[in-house]
Motif scaffolding. Structure first.
Motif, mmCIF file in Angstrom:
data_model
loop_
_atom_site.group_PDB
_atom_site.id
_atom_site.type_symbol
_atom_site.label_atom_id
_atom_site.label_comp_id
_atom_site.label_asym_id
_atom_site.label_seq_id
_atom_site.Cartn_x
_atom_site.Cartn_y
_atom_site.Cartn_z
ATOM 1 N N LEU A 1 0.836 -1.211 0.000
ATOM 2 C CA LEU A 1 0.000 0.000 0.000
ATOM 3 C C LEU A 1 0.863 1.250 0.000
ATOM 4 O O LEU A 1 0.609 2.196 -0.746
ATOM 5 C CB LEU A 1 -0.931 0.011 1.221
ATOM 6 N N GLU A 2 1.897 1.239 0.837
ATOM 7 C CA GLU A 2 2.727 2.442 0.949
ATOM 8 C C GLU A 2 3.596 2.626 -0.291
ATOM 9 O O GLU A 2 3.753 3.747 -0.790
ATOM 10 C CB GLU A 2 3.584 2.359 2.226
ATOM 11 N N THR A 3 4.154 1.539 -0.795
ATOM 12 C CA THR A 3 5.054 1.635 -1.941
ATOM 13 C C THR A 3 4.314 2.058 -3.208
ATOM 14 O O THR A 3 4.824 2.833 -4.004
ATOM 15 C CB THR A 3 5.740 0.270 -2.190
ATOM 16 N N HIS A 4 3.103 1.536 -3.364
ATOM 17 C CA HIS A 4 2.410 1.751 -4.637
ATOM 18 C C HIS A 4 1.362 2.858 -4.588
ATOM 19 O O HIS A 4 0.521 2.973 -5.469
ATOM 20 C CB HIS A 4 1.788 0.442 -5.120
ATOM 21 N N ARG A 5 1.426 3.647 -3.516
ATOM 22 C CA ARG A 5 0.483 4.768 -3.450
ATOM 23 C C ARG A 5 0.870 5.825 -4.485
ATOM 24 O O ARG A 5 2.043 6.203 -4.609
ATOM 25 C CB ARG A 5 0.490 5.392 -2.052
ATOM 26 N N GLN A 6 -0.106 6.261 -5.262
ATOM 27 C CA GLN A 6 0.132 7.257 -6.300
ATOM 28 C C GLN A 6 -0.166 8.664 -5.769
ATOM 29 O O GLN A 6 -0.759 8.816 -4.695
ATOM 30 C CB GLN A 6 -0.772 6.969 -7.510
ATOM 31 N N ALA A 7 0.247 9.621 -6.516
ATOM 32 C CA ALA A 7 0.071 11.020 -6.093
ATOM 33 C C ALA A 7 -1.403 11.343 -5.864
ATOM 34 O O ALA A 7 -1.736 12.162 -5.009
ATOM 35 C CB ALA A 7 0.667 11.960 -7.133
ATOM 36 N N ASP A 8 -2.310 10.692 -6.616
ATOM 37 C CA ASP A 8 -3.734 11.000 -6.437
ATOM 38 C C ASP A 8 -4.372 10.194 -5.304
ATOM 39 O O ASP A 8 -5.572 10.289 -5.069
ATOM 40 C CB ASP A 8 -4.486 10.741 -7.745
ATOM 41 N N GLY A 9 -3.560 9.403 -4.627
ATOM 42 C CA GLY A 9 -4.087 8.633 -3.497
ATOM 43 C C GLY A 9 -4.541 7.238 -3.880
ATOM 44 O O GLY A 9 -4.880 6.433 -3.021
ATOM 45 N N SER A 10 -4.553 6.904 -5.162
ATOM 46 C CA SER A 10 -4.909 5.548 -5.572
ATOM 47 C C SER A 10 -3.719 4.621 -5.326
ATOM 48 O O SER A 10 -2.606 5.077 -5.076
ATOM 49 C CB SER A 10 -5.305 5.518 -7.051
ATOM 50 N N ILE A 11 -3.981 3.327 -5.399
ATOM 51 C CA ILE A 11 -2.911 2.354 -5.211
ATOM 52 C C ILE A 11 -2.759 1.548 -6.495
ATOM 53 O O ILE A 11 -3.735 0.944 -6.977
ATOM 54 C CB ILE A 11 -3.248 1.367 -4.070
ATOM 55 N N ALA A 12 -1.559 1.537 -7.049
ATOM 56 C CA ALA A 12 -1.303 0.734 -8.240
ATOM 57 C C ALA A 12 -1.219 -0.732 -7.824
ATOM 58 O O ALA A 12 -0.500 -1.079 -6.884
ATOM 59 C CB ALA A 12 -0.002 1.169 -8.908
ATOM 60 N N ILE A 13 -1.969 -1.579 -8.528
ATOM 61 C CA ILE A 13 -1.971 -3.004 -8.186
ATOM 62 C C ILE A 13 -0.868 -3.710 -8.972
ATOM 63 O O ILE A 13 -0.815 -3.580 -10.200
ATOM 64 C CB ILE A 13 -3.337 -3.632 -8.522
ATOM 65 N N PRO A 14 0.024 -4.431 -8.297
ATOM 66 C CA PRO A 14 1.086 -5.152 -9.016
ATOM 67 C C PRO A 14 0.488 -6.043 -10.094
ATOM 68 O O PRO A 14 -0.560 -6.667 -9.879
ATOM 69 C CB PRO A 14 1.753 -5.979 -7.921
ATOM 70 N N GLU A 15 1.176 -6.108 -11.211
ATOM 71 C CA GLU A 15 0.645 -6.805 -12.386
ATOM 72 C C GLU A 15 0.238 -8.249 -12.106
ATOM 73 O O GLU A 15 -0.806 -8.707 -12.560
ATOM 74 C CB GLU A 15 1.691 -6.765 -13.489
ATOM 75 N N VAL A 16 1.068 -8.983 -11.341
ATOM 76 C CA VAL A 16 0.749 -10.397 -11.103
ATOM 77 C C VAL A 16 -0.584 -10.592 -10.405
ATOM 78 O O VAL A 16 -1.175 -11.663 -10.487
ATOM 79 C CB VAL A 16 1.809 -11.117 -10.224
ATOM 80 N N HIS B 1 -5.793 -0.480 -10.506
ATOM 81 C CA HIS B 1 -5.649 0.398 -9.339
ATOM 82 C C HIS B 1 -6.762 0.170 -8.335
ATOM 83 O O HIS B 1 -7.880 -0.193 -8.701
ATOM 84 C CB HIS B 1 -5.708 1.877 -9.766
ATOM 85 N N ILE B 2 -6.420 0.390 -7.065
ATOM 86 C CA ILE B 2 -7.471 0.585 -6.072
ATOM 87 C C ILE B 2 -7.810 2.068 -6.176
ATOM 88 O O ILE B 2 -6.922 2.914 -6.027
ATOM 89 C CB ILE B 2 -6.978 0.246 -4.648
ATOM 90 N N PRO B 3 -9.064 2.382 -6.481
ATOM 91 C CA PRO B 3 -9.395 3.761 -6.810
ATOM 92 C C PRO B 3 -9.081 4.741 -5.687
ATOM 93 O O PRO B 3 -9.173 4.405 -4.505
ATOM 94 C CB PRO B 3 -10.909 3.721 -7.071
ATOM 95 N N ALA B 4 -8.751 5.960 -6.103
ATOM 96 C CA ALA B 4 -8.479 7.041 -5.152
ATOM 97 C C ALA B 4 -9.764 7.395 -4.414
ATOM 98 O O ALA B 4 -10.859 7.155 -4.919
ATOM 99 C CB ALA B 4 -7.952 8.257 -5.901
ATOM 100 N N PRO B 5 -9.624 7.962 -3.215
ATOM 101 C CA PRO B 5 -10.828 8.371 -2.472
ATOM 102 C C PRO B 5 -11.564 9.459 -3.247
ATOM 103 O O PRO B 5 -10.935 10.249 -3.933
ATOM 104 C CB PRO B 5 -10.259 8.907 -1.162
#
Length: 439
Positions: free
Chosen positions: A409-424, A434-438
């Motif tokens: 969660l911390e590593t893949h947090r994007q500037a907009d607050g969403s979380i990039a989901i690892p490809e695998v 992505h886990i959508p931004a709030p």
RNA sequence: GGAGGGAUGCCAGAGCGGACGAAUGGAACGGUCUUGAAAACCGUCGAGCCCCUCGCGGGUUCCGUGGGUUCGAAUCCCACUCCCUCCGCCA
């Protein structure tokens, strides 16, 4: 448990090994002291036993021959011998029990390859992989508990309401992400091509999470860590602190066929820890909880060479997982003094979590030599050959998940607050990236 | 939860106070036979501990676990654990 014969034949080497980890040497001295008298007693008892057996046989023959008087005389003799034997047996049993008790309290000998040192400060970083801790961006410097609340995917308050402090609840994307990681880890363990060359497939096991007292003793979790485990008093069962407990006991009391070795098992279970000594520490977020999810890899081997190959296999698989999840991590070679009591050599994997700015222990990969297997009585035998040998055991986490989730969660947090989901993991999450931004 | 039945070697399975570490069959292993294989035949075939004159010796323990009875227990008695069948309950 150490081999009594080894303690007897090379006490100085054993003493030196135990000293490397700063262990209390009193139990060892006690064992050495009692061992001599045990053997004297045993010999004497066996001797008397032999005479009773011979006399009894004679009595039977005399009765058959009708020589009752002769038989009665021998009966008296045999009875007297029997009484003496009972005394000796009581003595022998007492000494034996004391030796065993002392033996259970002697930790394993560290591998000569384990680094010197007495505290965690002496652990050696073998290698570091991934982005440098200083290189993370500002939007990645948010602790996972804040991310979890912001996205509504971790609900600590509700967990506390239901079960008390140090329990966790995942919701929605959080629960799905966790499940995807567990599923990915189990599925890839079953695939030999995803492990190092020369490795094999790990059979998936779904063991019970409540186990008997003797099962806990087998791995060394009882009696020493009684305070750490939950006990269901009504049925005298314990909640497992790790799948290592049921997996290592799977073959307890069995003699394995050499052709079947190495045996590789993987299991996903809940793990339960009272964290009695850590109350109030790391209570926020996912760093430490009474119940958490873990996937374990556990193997039986025929000896050192095969066991270390397995240990390397487990490490390689765990590293691969972290790489697939895009995390930075480092491998620690635990020094002799920081090893767990049953382990001969341990490699810890720590994932870097930029939000809490810390290295989180997510896996611990250990070789136990024959220490656990002797306790649990797991042996192997070559078909057609005489004699048995004690197995070696290896196990490692293919991740303790809460901390890994935190690092993801911390590593893949994007500037907009969403979380990039690892490809695998994306195929397991309906293809979402992505886990959508709030909102 | 109630009522019965059971637990013996790698597996199946006999034995139910003395000659039983345990019949018999199967599996496995070695050999004979065979071009090879199968079959047949012969042999081997559980584990722990201890001792020594270290020999391919000797002793001892182990028939679910723990106690007991007996000169002697796989066999008799007691307790416990686990398994099976039937009934009840149940996701």
């Amino acid at each position: 448990m150490l081999d009594l014969r080894r303690i007897r034949s090379e006490p100085d080497a054993v003493r030196a090994g135990l000293s490397r980890r700063g262990a209390d040497l009193a139990p060892l001295d006690r064992v050495l002291e009692l061992d001599g008298s045990l053997r004297t007693l045993t010999t004497e008892r066996d001797d008397i036993r032999a005479r009773v057996n011979a006399t009894s046989k004679q009595i039977g023959e005399l009765f058959k021959a009708g020589e009752r008087d002769e038989a009665e005389i021998l009966k008296g003799e045999s009875k007297a011998l029997g009484d003496r034997e009972k005394e000796l047996a009581a003595e022998t049993d007492a000494v034996d029990a004391e030796i065993r008790d002392a033996l259970l309290r002697i930790p394993n000998l560290p591998s000569p390859d384990a680094p010197d040192g007495l505290s965690e400060d002496d652990n050696v970083v073998l290698r570091t992989h991934g982005a440098d801790p200083s290189s993370f961006a500002e939007h990645q410097r948010v602790p996972h508990w804040d991310i979890g609340t912001e996205l509504g995917i971790i609900d600590g308050e509700r967990a506390v309401k239901i079960s008390g402090s140090m329990f966790t609840m995942y919701r929605g994307w959080g629960a799905r992400l966790l499940r995807a990681m567990i599923g990915h880890s189990l599925d890839s363990s079953a695939d030999p091509s995803l492990g190092p060359a020369g490795g094999g497939a790990w059979e998936e096991i779904r063991p019970p999470t409540l186990v008997k007292t003797e099962t806990m003793i087998g791995t060394g979790h009882l009696p020493k860590f009684e305070e750490e485990a939950y006990h269901v008093a009504k049925d005298d069962l314990w909640t497992i602190p790790t799948a290592e407990v049921p997996l290592t006991s799977m073959a307890a009391g069995e003699i394995l066929d050499h052709d079947d070795l190495p045996m590789r098992f993987t299991a996903y279970t809940s793990c339960f820890r009272r964290e009695a000594g850590a109350a109030g520490r790391d209570t926020r977020g996912l760093l430490r909880s009474h119940e958490f999810d873990k996937v374990e890899l556990m193997g039986y081997a025929d000896g050192e060479e095969m066991a270390i190959a397995l240990q390397e296999e487990v490490l390689a698989r765990s590293e691969r997982l972290l790489q697939e999840l895009g995390l930075s991590y480092r491998i620690l070679d635990l020094c002799a003094g920081d090893l767990g009591g049953s382990a001969a050599r341990t490699w810890d994997i720590e994932a870097y979590a930029p939000g809490v700015d810390d290295w989180l222990e997510v896996s611990s990969v250990s070789w136990f030599a024959d220490y656990q297997a002797r306790r649990a009585d797991v042996r192997w035998k070559k078909a057609g050959e005489k004699g048995t040998q004690i197995c070696h055991t290896v196990n490692g986490s293919a991740m303790g998940w809460p901390r890994t989730v935190a690092a993801v969660l911390e590593t893949h947090r994007q500037a907009d607050g969403s979380i990039a989901i690892p490809e695998v993991l994306q195929p397991r999450l309906g293809g979402a990236t992505h886990i959508p931004a709030p909102e």
